[in-house]
Scaffold this active site. Structure first.
Site, PDB file in Angstrom:
ATOM      1  N   GLU A  70     -15.774 -42.231  19.494  1.00  0.00           N
ATOM      2  CA  GLU A  70     -16.487 -43.440  19.085  1.00  0.00           C
ATOM      3  C   GLU A  70     -15.553 -44.639  19.217  1.00  0.00           C
ATOM      4  O   GLU A  70     -14.433 -44.616  18.708  1.00  0.00           O
ATOM      5  CB  GLU A  70     -16.927 -43.339  17.619  1.00  0.00           C
ATOM      6  CG  GLU A  70     -17.941 -42.259  17.334  1.00  0.00           C
ATOM      7  CD  GLU A  70     -19.384 -42.734  17.494  1.00  0.00           C
ATOM      8  OE1 GLU A  70     -19.612 -43.881  17.930  1.00  0.00           O
ATOM      9  OE2 GLU A  70     -20.282 -41.935  17.166  1.00  0.00           O
ATOM     10  N   HIS A 104     -22.789 -41.925  25.663  1.00  0.00           N
ATOM     11  CA  HIS A 104     -23.906 -41.352  24.909  1.00  0.00           C
ATOM     12  C   HIS A 104     -25.212 -41.668  25.642  1.00  0.00           C
ATOM     13  O   HIS A 104     -26.135 -40.861  25.682  1.00  0.00           O
ATOM     14  CB  HIS A 104     -23.902 -41.948  23.499  1.00  0.00           C
ATOM     15  CG  HIS A 104     -24.609 -41.115  22.484  1.00  0.00           C
ATOM     16  ND1 HIS A 104     -24.795 -41.537  21.195  1.00  0.00           N
ATOM     17  CD2 HIS A 104     -25.178 -39.889  22.542  1.00  0.00           C
ATOM     18  CE1 HIS A 104     -25.444 -40.615  20.509  1.00  0.00           C
ATOM     19  NE2 HIS A 104     -25.698 -39.604  21.312  1.00  0.00           N
ATOM     20  N   ASP A 132     -25.643 -46.419  23.863  1.00  0.00           N
ATOM     21  CA  ASP A 132     -24.230 -46.745  23.680  1.00  0.00           C
ATOM     22  C   ASP A 132     -23.348 -45.925  24.624  1.00  0.00           C
ATOM     23  O   ASP A 132     -23.739 -44.838  25.017  1.00  0.00           O
ATOM     24  CB  ASP A 132     -23.809 -46.535  22.214  1.00  0.00           C
ATOM     25  CG  ASP A 132     -23.981 -45.101  21.724  1.00  0.00           C
ATOM     26  OD1 ASP A 132     -25.090 -44.559  21.818  1.00  0.00           O
ATOM     27  OD2 ASP A 132     -22.986 -44.531  21.242  1.00  0.00           O
TER      28      ASP A 132
END
Length: 189
Positions: free
Chosen positions: A118, A154, A164
């Site tokens: 992330e 993603h 994203d």
């Protein structure tokens, strides 16, 4: 000699263990990195909310947005802050809960064979130079330890659900930084 990895934990990351993980299937080949973006609340950076979400300690009443994700039990292997700081929540040997319903190159359930990273940021927006530097370094380290062949967003593994990291992410910069073949990266949409 000091090793970069110990039981799937990367030496140069701040370890913040999440309870949200499980075992990978037997004989899973860890060969994909899935790049995500996250900010909590959306568009706000630097607070403890991401760590709280991934460790199941988020105060659901602290912000109206949190009601939309109330009760979510999610994780990623790594989070890269805006300043490039690297946090690790799940051993790369284990299955983090980051991709959800997903498929890449004909294989379903990407969590089974991927490492989730992330980036602190908002989907579609740009990311910071220190984030790309850390992402490149950690991907290179992953590739030395696991059979990494592909990096995707993603948005590429769950295109009907997720967008994203989005248009603001510079795939060409990451490819140039790593020096890997274009075949390792998603095709242009």
């Amino acid at each position: 000699m000091t090793t970069l990895w110990r039981d799937g934990w990367y030496r140069f990351a701040k370890h913040t263990p999440s309870p949200n993980f499980g075992p990978r299937p037997a004989n899973a080949s860890i060969d994909l990195v899935v790049v995500h973006s996250i900010s909590l609340p959306p568009g706000q950076y630097g607070g403890p909310e991401i760590e709280a979400l991934f460790t199941n300690t988020l105060d659901w009443d602290a912000h109206p947005y949190f009601q939309q994700i109330r009760g979510a039990e999610v994780s990623a292997h790594f989070v890269i802050r805006r300043d490039g700081a690297l946090l690790q929540f799940v051993s790369c040997d284990d299955r983090a809960w980051h991709a959800g319903r997903s498929s890449y190159q004909g294989r379903d359930n990407c969590n089974d064979f991927s490492i989730g990273i992330e980036l602190e940021g908002l989907e579609g927006h740009t990311f910071e130079a220190p984030q790309y530097e850390t992402l490149s370094s950690v991907c290179a380290a992953i590739a030395q330890h696991y059979t990494l062949h592909h990096i995707a967003g993603h948005e590429h593994v769950a295109p009907t659900r997720k967008q994203d990291p989005g248009a603001g992410f510079d795939w060409q910069l990451l490819q140039q930084s790593l020096g890997w073949s274009a075949n390792s990266f998603p095709t242009k949409n």
